[in-house]
Design a protein around this motif. Structure first.
Motif, short mmCIF file in Angstrom:
data_model
loop_
_atom_site.label_atom_id
_atom_site.label_comp_id
_atom_site.label_asym_id
_atom_site.label_seq_id
_atom_site.Cartn_x
_atom_site.Cartn_y
_atom_site.Cartn_z
N GLN A 304 16.04 -3.69 -1.98
CA GLN A 304 16.97 -2.46 -2.20
C GLN A 304 17.79 -2.85 -3.55
O GLN A 304 17.84 -3.87 -4.10
N ASP A 305 18.14 -1.60 -4.08
CA ASP A 305 18.81 -1.74 -5.34
C ASP A 305 20.28 -2.06 -5.41
O ASP A 305 20.81 -2.24 -4.20
N GLU A 306 21.10 -1.87 -6.34
CA GLU A 306 22.32 -1.98 -6.43
C GLU A 306 23.28 -1.43 -5.54
O GLU A 306 24.36 -1.48 -5.15
N TYR A 307 22.75 0.05 -5.21
CA TYR A 307 23.37 1.01 -4.60
C TYR A 307 22.92 0.64 -3.08
O TYR A 307 23.17 1.60 -2.25
N ARG A 308 22.05 -0.17 -2.43
CA ARG A 308 21.53 -0.44 -1.37
C ARG A 308 20.33 0.52 -0.91
O ARG A 308 20.00 0.73 0.16
N ARG A 309 19.90 0.91 -2.11
CA ARG A 309 18.97 2.17 -1.70
C ARG A 309 17.44 1.17 -1.58
O ARG A 309 17.17 0.33 -2.38
N ALA A 310 16.56 1.82 -0.67
CA ALA A 310 15.23 1.15 -0.47
C ALA A 310 14.47 1.64 -1.80
O ALA A 310 14.27 2.69 -2.14
N VAL A 311 14.06 0.61 -2.55
CA VAL A 311 12.97 0.82 -3.74
C VAL A 311 11.91 0.28 -3.74
O VAL A 311 11.04 0.57 -4.52
N GLN A 312 11.67 -0.65 -2.98
CA GLN A 312 10.20 -1.09 -2.70
C GLN A 312 10.08 -1.60 -1.43
O GLN A 312 10.86 -2.17 -0.47
N ALA A 313 8.53 -1.42 -0.93
CA ALA A 313 8.45 -2.01 0.49
C ALA A 313 7.32 -3.16 0.06
O ALA A 313 6.45 -2.99 -0.68
N ASN A 314 7.37 -4.10 0.84
CA ASN A 314 6.51 -5.16 0.88
C ASN A 314 5.63 -5.36 2.20
O ASN A 314 6.25 -5.34 3.30
N PHE A 315 4.53 -5.51 2.17
CA PHE A 315 3.58 -5.75 3.20
C PHE A 315 2.87 -6.81 3.38
O PHE A 315 2.33 -7.54 2.34
N ALA A 316 2.53 -7.66 4.78
CA ALA A 316 1.32 -8.41 4.79
C ALA A 316 0.06 -7.51 4.85
O ALA A 316 0.13 -6.79 5.61
N VAL A 317 -0.84 -7.63 4.26
CA VAL A 317 -2.09 -6.84 4.49
C VAL A 317 -3.22 -7.76 4.55
O VAL A 317 -3.43 -8.81 4.01
N ILE A 318 -4.27 -7.32 5.31
CA ILE A 318 -5.50 -7.94 5.45
C ILE A 318 -6.61 -7.03 5.48
O ILE A 318 -6.59 -5.66 5.56
N ASP A 319 -7.84 -7.38 5.03
CA ASP A 319 -8.77 -6.55 4.58
C ASP A 319 -9.97 -6.25 5.49
O ASP A 319 -10.73 -5.42 5.49
N THR A 320 -9.52 -6.73 6.76
CA THR A 320 -10.62 -6.74 8.01
C THR A 320 -9.67 -6.79 9.35
O THR A 320 -8.56 -7.38 9.33
#
Length: 548
Positions: A304-320
């Protein structure tokens, strides 16, 4: 005979592969109404193209769908499989990722995850590349947060690590959990945490139960008696909860259907499910057209940014499929970041409650360094109102605008606003002058966002034949007097057998209410406990009588 044996073996392999596929993937039938959602009506629409990071390369592991790719996104290493993790911004201005990993050459491949270790990685920006700075200890599915007193906690399944500094040293410990006579749904794993305004914390567990703690370290108390997730046949896991400048937010993943759901809340305890997918495979797209087709996205976390807005999502990803990630093969997993449309900052200027008779609604949209509302907005594209109508293209339309310094005041026609008694947020959808999605949420001026949250345990029959009920205020402000009622529940009828007044309680204060009952229940009786506050039902809990 030999030919038959070979064909049989091949068939068995196909069947085994199909079983593995079916064990991890199924096609969910989506509600018909989702087809009527407009752009911005689902959380999925907030994912944005990624700016290229470093060098696009084919010299890396992965299935065909994820090659070539930008390996500098997030964290990856040919010698390690990474999973989960979230980012905190440190006082040093750097970005700290707490993530788990296990050796890629582990004999069990991906199924080595129960022996994973948590590491601390650092980058100069939220997208990476993150470089491991230290190993913290054993653990899986970490989520880090900072307490009001400045200390840091890294949750892992069945424990946590605690430190005074983001760089450690870290001390291992275990949380205490008090279910308070409520069923723990699907165990206590994959927990996610968010701090409230007063420094206390809300936690959601994998099964969808809501828990509260006075400081994020003291015992966790369960306040819900059923899951808050959508009422569908999902295989839910990996919830993430966060609070922005308007409301609480929650995303939970149906791992079998590979569809995630988005929910909103006024207080972090009572939730509404929004329509549409929160995320699905296929969202890793770069501005240069590169598309990384990861097989699964799990363990979403929000920055989140300084206003607490969601600005990025992080994921665990797998290719199979996880079972197909073997030791020393070309498959593995990593953590990636994807930017989100953060939305505009806006405020409703009218103080009166908006209803069906409201003629006009004035909304101020604030200027920001990279956004000029006076010149950047396609004003005629805007529609505003309750999310339930705006998500489907409804809501109020624009009747006029006026500048307010660098900000823009938009006047909307009041009709079709969609607000109801249970509304707690307004939504804006539209486009900018370049045709890109413009969205925002605002609080409703007449809504009380911080209220008492009274919660009772099941009655206890004491030696004197009286019923005792423990009531606690889990809200952030003191409560006034409330009403408590106990009913005897059987197949034929529900009979009130006791009632009492609950005195005012400070936050996290509890009291025991003793009541004489008109009919002494049997040892295995089913009792319903109800709390009424400000003439509204606040809570009800049904369960078996406890004997002191």
């Amino acid at each position: 005979m030999k030919k038959f044996s070979l064909n049989t073996s091949a068939l068995l392999l196909v069947l085994l592969f199909s079983i593995q596929i079916n064990a991890q993937v199924t096609e969910r039938q989506k509600p018909e109404e989702w087809n009527r959602l407009v752009k911005g009506g689902r959380f999925l629409d907030r994912f944005m193209p990624i700016s290229p990071l470093g060098k696009l390369t084919t010299e890396t592991w992965g299935a065909e769908g994820v090659i070539p790719r930008y390996t500098d996104n997030g964290i990856e290493d040919p010698d390690w499989s990474y999973w989960g993790g979230n980012i905190l911004k440190g006082d040093d201005g750097k970005f700290h990722l707490f993530v788990c990993r296990w050796p890629e050459n582990s004999p069990k491949g991906h199924m080595e995850w129960p022996k994973s270790e948590v590491v601390h990685a650092v980058a100069d920006n939220t997208m990476g590349p993150f470089k491991v700075q230290s190993v913290i200890g054993k653990g899986h599915n970490p989520e880090a947060y900072r307490m009001k007193d400045g200390r840091y906690i890294i949750y892992v399944i069945d424990g946590y690590y605690l430190a005074e500094s983001i760089d450690g040293p870290w001390k291992a410990g275990k949380f205490e959990f008090n279910p308070r006579d409520r069923e723990i749904i699907e165990g206590l794993s994959n927990l996610s945490f968010v701090q409230r305004e007063d420094g206390s914390f809300v936690m959601v567990c994998r099964g969808g139960g809501i828990w509260l703690s006075k400081d994020g370290l003291s015992p966790w108390q369960q306040v819900t008696s059923k899951r808050v997730y959508p009422d569908v046949d999902g295989r839910f896991e990996d919830p993430v909860i966060w609070r922005d400048n308007v409301q609480y937010n929650l995303i939970v993943n149906d791992w079998l259907g590979r569809i995630a759901f988005y929910l909103r809340s006024k207080d972090g305890v009572h939730w509404k499910v929004d329509p549409g997918e929160a995320y699905i495979p296929g969202i890793t797209v770069y501005t240069d057209g590169t598309n990384e087709d990861w097989f699964k996205y799990e363990r979403i976390k929000i920055f989140q940014d300084e206003y607490r807005r969601a600005v990025q999502a992080n994921f665990a990803v797998i290719d199979t499929i996880k079972w197909d990630d073997k030791t020393n093969d070309r498959h593995s997993s990593k953590n990636i970041g994807i930017p989100l449309n953060k939305g505009v900052l806006m405020t409703i200027l009218d103080e009166e409650k908006i209803d069906d008779n409201t003629k006009t609604i004035r909304v101020k949209i604030e200027a920001e360094p990279s956004f000029n509302p006076l010149t950047d907005i396609d004003v005629n594209s805007l529609h505003f109102g309750a999310p339930e109508v705006v998500n489907f293209g409804g809501g109020c339309t624009v009747s006029g605008t006026e500048p307010d310094g660098n900000d823009l005041i938009v006047t909307f026609k009041g009709s079709n606003n969609g607000f109801r008694d249970d509304s707690f947020a307004a939504k804006l959808l539209g486009k900018d002058k370049n045709g890109k999605l413009l969205l925002g949420y605002a609080r409703l001026p007449w809504v009380e966002y911080i209220e008492p949250i009274l919660s009772a345990r099941l009655p206890v029959l004491n030696a004197n034949g009286n019923l005792e009920v423990e009531v606690e205020n889990f809200g952030q402000i003191a409560s006034k007097n409330a009403s408590l009622k106990i009913e005897l529940v059987n197949e034929q009828e529900t009979i009130e057998i006791a009632s009492a007044k609950i005195p005012g309680l400070n936050p996290f204060e509890k009291t025991k209410i003793s009541m004489k009952c008109s009919k002494i229940p049997s040892e295995d009786a089913q009792l319903k406990v109800s709390i009424t506050y400000n003439r509204k039902m606040m809570e009800s809990l049904t369960g078996t009588l406890r004997i002191d």
